[in-house]
Design a protein around this motif. Structure first.
Motif, PDB file in Angstrom:
ATOM      1  N   PHE A  37       0.830  -1.207   0.000  1.00  0.00           N
ATOM      2  CA  PHE A  37       0.000   0.000   0.000  1.00  0.00           C
ATOM      3  C   PHE A  37       0.863   1.255   0.000  1.00  0.00           C
ATOM      4  O   PHE A  37       0.582   2.221  -0.737  1.00  0.00           O
ATOM      5  N   VAL A  38       1.910   1.253   0.802  1.00  0.00           N
ATOM      6  CA  VAL A  38       2.823   2.404   0.867  1.00  0.00           C
ATOM      7  C   VAL A  38       3.514   2.622  -0.473  1.00  0.00           C
ATOM      8  O   VAL A  38       3.708   3.761  -0.920  1.00  0.00           O
ATOM      9  N   PHE A  39       3.900   1.526  -1.146  1.00  0.00           N
ATOM     10  CA  PHE A  39       4.540   1.662  -2.454  1.00  0.00           C
ATOM     11  C   PHE A  39       3.633   2.394  -3.430  1.00  0.00           C
ATOM     12  O   PHE A  39       4.067   3.324  -4.134  1.00  0.00           O
ATOM     13  N   TRP A  40       2.364   1.982  -3.489  1.00  0.00           N
ATOM     14  CA  TRP A  40       1.445   2.631  -4.437  1.00  0.00           C
ATOM     15  C   TRP A  40       1.187   4.075  -4.054  1.00  0.00           C
ATOM     16  O   TRP A  40       1.050   4.940  -4.930  1.00  0.00           O
ATOM     17  N   GLY A  41       1.117   4.345  -2.757  1.00  0.00           N
ATOM     18  CA  GLY A  41       0.970   5.735  -2.325  1.00  0.00           C
ATOM     19  C   GLY A  41       2.185   6.567  -2.702  1.00  0.00           C
ATOM     20  O   GLY A  41       2.053   7.702  -3.164  1.00  0.00           O
ATOM     21  N   HIS A  97      -2.918  11.479 -12.457  1.00  0.00           N
ATOM     22  CA  HIS A  97      -1.944  10.723 -11.672  1.00  0.00           C
ATOM     23  C   HIS A  97      -2.483   9.332 -11.334  1.00  0.00           C
ATOM     24  O   HIS A  97      -1.738   8.343 -11.359  1.00  0.00           O
ATOM     25  N   SER A  98      -3.765   9.263 -11.025  1.00  0.00           N
ATOM     26  CA  SER A  98      -4.368   7.978 -10.693  1.00  0.00           C
ATOM     27  C   SER A  98      -4.328   7.028 -11.883  1.00  0.00           C
ATOM     28  O   SER A  98      -4.082   5.822 -11.720  1.00  0.00           O
ATOM     29  N   ARG A  99      -4.529   7.548 -13.085  1.00  0.00           N
ATOM     30  CA  ARG A  99      -4.520   6.696 -14.272  1.00  0.00           C
ATOM     31  C   ARG A  99      -3.115   6.190 -14.598  1.00  0.00           C
ATOM     32  O   ARG A  99      -2.951   5.088 -15.112  1.00  0.00           O
ATOM     33  N   VAL A 100      -2.105   6.974 -14.296  1.00  0.00           N
ATOM     34  CA  VAL A 100      -0.735   6.503 -14.468  1.00  0.00           C
ATOM     35  C   VAL A 100      -0.461   5.333 -13.525  1.00  0.00           C
ATOM     36  O   VAL A 100       0.138   4.323 -13.907  1.00  0.00           O
ATOM     37  N   VAL A 101      -0.913   5.468 -12.267  1.00  0.00           N
ATOM     38  CA  VAL A 101      -0.760   4.392 -11.296  1.00  0.00           C
ATOM     39  C   VAL A 101      -1.501   3.142 -11.754  1.00  0.00           C
ATOM     40  O   VAL A 101      -0.981   2.016 -11.712  1.00  0.00           O
ATOM     41  N   THR A 102      -2.722   3.330 -12.231  1.00  0.00           N
ATOM     42  CA  THR A 102      -3.540   2.205 -12.689  1.00  0.00           C
ATOM     43  C   THR A 102      -2.922   1.526 -13.904  1.00  0.00           C
ATOM     44  O   THR A 102      -2.984   0.297 -14.033  1.00  0.00           O
ATOM     45  N   TRP A 138      -3.109  -6.354  -3.922  1.00  0.00           N
ATOM     46  CA  TRP A 138      -3.798  -5.935  -2.710  1.00  0.00           C
ATOM     47  C   TRP A 138      -3.479  -4.476  -2.393  1.00  0.00           C
ATOM     48  O   TRP A 138      -4.385  -3.681  -2.103  1.00  0.00           O
ATOM     49  N   GLY A 139      -2.209  -4.115  -2.443  1.00  0.00           N
ATOM     50  CA  GLY A 139      -1.826  -2.735  -2.150  1.00  0.00           C
ATOM     51  C   GLY A 139      -2.436  -1.754  -3.126  1.00  0.00           C
ATOM     52  O   GLY A 139      -2.879  -0.664  -2.737  1.00  0.00           O
ATOM     53  N   TYR A 140      -2.495  -2.142  -4.406  1.00  0.00           N
ATOM     54  CA  TYR A 140      -3.078  -1.249  -5.408  1.00  0.00           C
ATOM     55  C   TYR A 140      -4.564  -1.051  -5.164  1.00  0.00           C
ATOM     56  O   TYR A 140      -5.051   0.090  -5.176  1.00  0.00           O
ATOM     57  N   PHE A 141      -5.316  -2.141  -4.972  1.00  0.00           N
ATOM     58  CA  PHE A 141      -6.756  -2.018  -4.781  1.00  0.00           C
ATOM     59  C   PHE A 141      -7.078  -1.228  -3.516  1.00  0.00           C
ATOM     60  O   PHE A 141      -8.042  -0.452  -3.495  1.00  0.00           O
ATOM     61  N   ALA A 142      -6.283  -1.412  -2.464  1.00  0.00           N
ATOM     62  CA  ALA A 142      -6.493  -0.644  -1.238  1.00  0.00           C
ATOM     63  C   ALA A 142      -6.228   0.836  -1.486  1.00  0.00           C
ATOM     64  O   ALA A 142      -7.004   1.704  -1.067  1.00  0.00           O
ATOM     65  N   PHE A 143      -5.132   1.146  -2.190  1.00  0.00           N
ATOM     66  CA  PHE A 143      -4.812   2.547  -2.486  1.00  0.00           C
ATOM     67  C   PHE A 143      -5.883   3.173  -3.373  1.00  0.00           C
ATOM     68  O   PHE A 143      -6.347   4.289  -3.116  1.00  0.00           O
ATOM     69  N   ASP A 144      -6.287   2.471  -4.436  1.00  0.00           N
ATOM     70  CA  ASP A 144      -7.237   3.052  -5.382  1.00  0.00           C
ATOM     71  C   ASP A 144      -8.621   3.205  -4.759  1.00  0.00           C
ATOM     72  O   ASP A 144      -9.348   4.149  -5.096  1.00  0.00           O
ATOM     73  N   LEU A 145      -8.989   2.304  -3.856  1.00  0.00           N
ATOM     74  CA  LEU A 145     -10.254   2.467  -3.145  1.00  0.00           C
ATOM     75  C   LEU A 145     -10.215   3.739  -2.305  1.00  0.00           C
ATOM     76  O   LEU A 145     -11.178   4.523  -2.293  1.00  0.00           O
ATOM     77  N   LEU A 146      -9.104   3.978  -1.605  1.00  0.00           N
ATOM     78  CA  LEU A 146      -8.958   5.194  -0.816  1.00  0.00           C
ATOM     79  C   LEU A 146      -8.990   6.422  -1.713  1.00  0.00           C
ATOM     80  O   LEU A 146      -9.643   7.421  -1.387  1.00  0.00           O
ATOM     81  N   TYR A 195       2.208   7.283  -6.478  1.00  0.00           N
ATOM     82  CA  TYR A 195       1.250   8.333  -6.798  1.00  0.00           C
ATOM     83  C   TYR A 195       1.818   9.707  -6.454  1.00  0.00           C
ATOM     84  O   TYR A 195       1.746  10.643  -7.259  1.00  0.00           O
ATOM     85  N   VAL A 196       2.384   9.835  -5.256  1.00  0.00           N
ATOM     86  CA  VAL A 196       2.970  11.116  -4.835  1.00  0.00           C
ATOM     87  C   VAL A 196       4.123  11.495  -5.761  1.00  0.00           C
ATOM     88  O   VAL A 196       4.287  12.668  -6.118  1.00  0.00           O
ATOM     89  N   TRP A 197       4.933  10.516  -6.161  1.00  0.00           N
ATOM     90  CA  TRP A 197       6.044  10.787  -7.074  1.00  0.00           C
ATOM     91  C   TRP A 197       5.545  11.371  -8.388  1.00  0.00           C
ATOM     92  O   TRP A 197       6.140  12.312  -8.925  1.00  0.00           O
ATOM     93  N   THR A 198       4.460  10.838  -8.932  1.00  0.00           N
ATOM     94  CA  THR A 198       3.922  11.384 -10.189  1.00  0.00           C
ATOM     95  C   THR A 198       3.449  12.821 -10.010  1.00  0.00           C
ATOM     96  O   THR A 198       3.524  13.623 -10.938  1.00  0.00           O
ATOM     97  N   THR A 199       2.971  13.157  -8.792  1.00  0.00           N
ATOM     98  CA  THR A 199       2.521  14.534  -8.569  1.00  0.00           C
ATOM     99  C   THR A 199       3.693  15.505  -8.528  1.00  0.00           C
ATOM    100  O   THR A 199       3.551  16.673  -8.889  1.00  0.00           O
ATOM    101  N   PHE A 200       4.870  15.037  -8.096  1.00  0.00           N
ATOM    102  CA  PHE A 200       6.053  15.890  -8.118  1.00  0.00           C
ATOM    103  C   PHE A 200       6.594  16.038  -9.536  1.00  0.00           C
ATOM    104  O   PHE A 200       7.088  17.101  -9.910  1.00  0.00           O
ATOM    105  N   VAL A 201       6.511  14.973 -10.319  1.00  0.00           N
ATOM    106  CA  VAL A 201       7.003  15.023 -11.696  1.00  0.00           C
ATOM    107  C   VAL A 201       6.104  15.901 -12.565  1.00  0.00           C
ATOM    108  O   VAL A 201       6.573  16.670 -13.392  1.00  0.00           O
ATOM    109  N   GLU A 202       4.783  15.774 -12.372  1.00  0.00           N
ATOM    110  CA  GLU A 202       3.814  16.557 -13.147  1.00  0.00           C
ATOM    111  C   GLU A 202       2.844  17.251 -12.195  1.00  0.00           C
ATOM    112  O   GLU A 202       1.691  16.848 -12.052  1.00  0.00           O
ATOM    113  N   PRO A 203       3.291  18.304 -11.520  1.00  0.00           N
ATOM    114  CA  PRO A 203       2.452  18.943 -10.493  1.00  0.00           C
ATOM    115  C   PRO A 203       1.214  19.644 -11.040  1.00  0.00           C
ATOM    116  O   PRO A 203       0.274  19.908 -10.282  1.00  0.00           O
TER     117      PRO A 203
END
Length: 243
Positions: free
Chosen positions: A18-22, A40-45, A86-94, A25-33
């Motif tokens: 879960f932390v990895f996916w979080g 950003h969510s679609r890049v993660v997905t 599991w980590g991805y689905f938990a992150f994306d649900l949040l 996501y945060v890393w993509t926000t720094f790259v493309e603020p």
């Protein structure tokens, strides 16, 4: 004590996923603020769907699924794939709960997926079943994200430009990718999965938990199929009428 230690270890591994996916996501926000949260969510997905599809297909071996494969002990690679998802689905649900106001079907899909992964992780022999299920559920996902995809940046880390955000939502490449996605989704979720659910329900190898998971995912899939058919009918019928 051994059981408690095993459960706590599994929980820590899930938390790490879960932390990895979080973090990603945060890393993509720094790259493309300047991009939106959905971008950003679609890049993660896209990352999850691509890896899950390839790994799931490799581990599943759909052409050679038999009683022996379905009763084999879970391998480390299969368990790692379960943690990955599991980590991805938990992150994306949040993320959906925080940012997204779309269909509640997606929320149901994520909840069912999390429950399914937990059930599969608790079994000693469900690795092949999980890999096949994940591959079928995620194989169209990269196409869904590619529907938004145009090109890759060269001046920054390799993050995709998304069609709708880059002004290519009315181009031929967008419609081509969209139609391929629709055809694949409807063929796999509505036709092939109907056949597979029938086989699962009549199987003497899979237990009640796995049959209930199959029915739950199938029910969500049918609702998504209905929504997609409604979208296709509305969008392309209007285009034909306007011409």
């Amino acid at each position: 004590m051994a059981l408690s230690h095993e459960l706590s270890s599994a929980s820590v591994l899930k938390l790490c996923s879960f932390v990895f996916w979080g973090w990603f996501y945060v890393w993509t926000t720094f790259v493309e603020p300047k991009k939106s949260p959905e971008w950003h969510s679609r890049v993660v997905t896209l990352l999850h769907g691509s890896v899950a599809t390839l790994a799931g297909l490799c581990q599943c071996g759909m052409t050679s699924v038999d009683r022996c494969r379905l009763t084999m002990k879970i391998t480390y690679a299969e368990y790692a794939l379960m943690l990955w998802s599991w980590g991805y689905f938990a992150f994306d649900l949040l993320w959906c709960l925080l940012y997204w106001n779309g269909s509640h079907v997606i929320l149901a899909h994520h909840v069912v997926a999390l429950v399914a992964v937990n059930v599969y992780m608790s079994k000693a022999y469900a690795g092949c079943t999980f890999a096949c299920t994940l591959a079928l559920m995620e194989i169209t996902n990269p196409f869904l994200q590619t529907r938004w995809l145009f090109s890759f940046q060269t001046c920054k880390p390799c993050l995709p430009r998304l069609l709708r955000y880059e002004g290519y939502g009315q181009t031929y490449i967008f419609y081509l990718v969209e139609i391929i996605y629709f055809v694949m989704f409807l063929t796999i979720r509505a036709i092939f999965c109907t056949y597979l659910v029938f086989k699962v329900l009549n199987s003497d190898i899979l237990d009640l938990d796995e049959k209930l998971i199959s029915l739950s995912l199938y029910a969500v899939s049918l609702i998504l199929v209905y929504e997609i058919l409604s979208y296709v009918s509305y969008k392309y019928k209007n285009k034909i009428v306007s011409k």
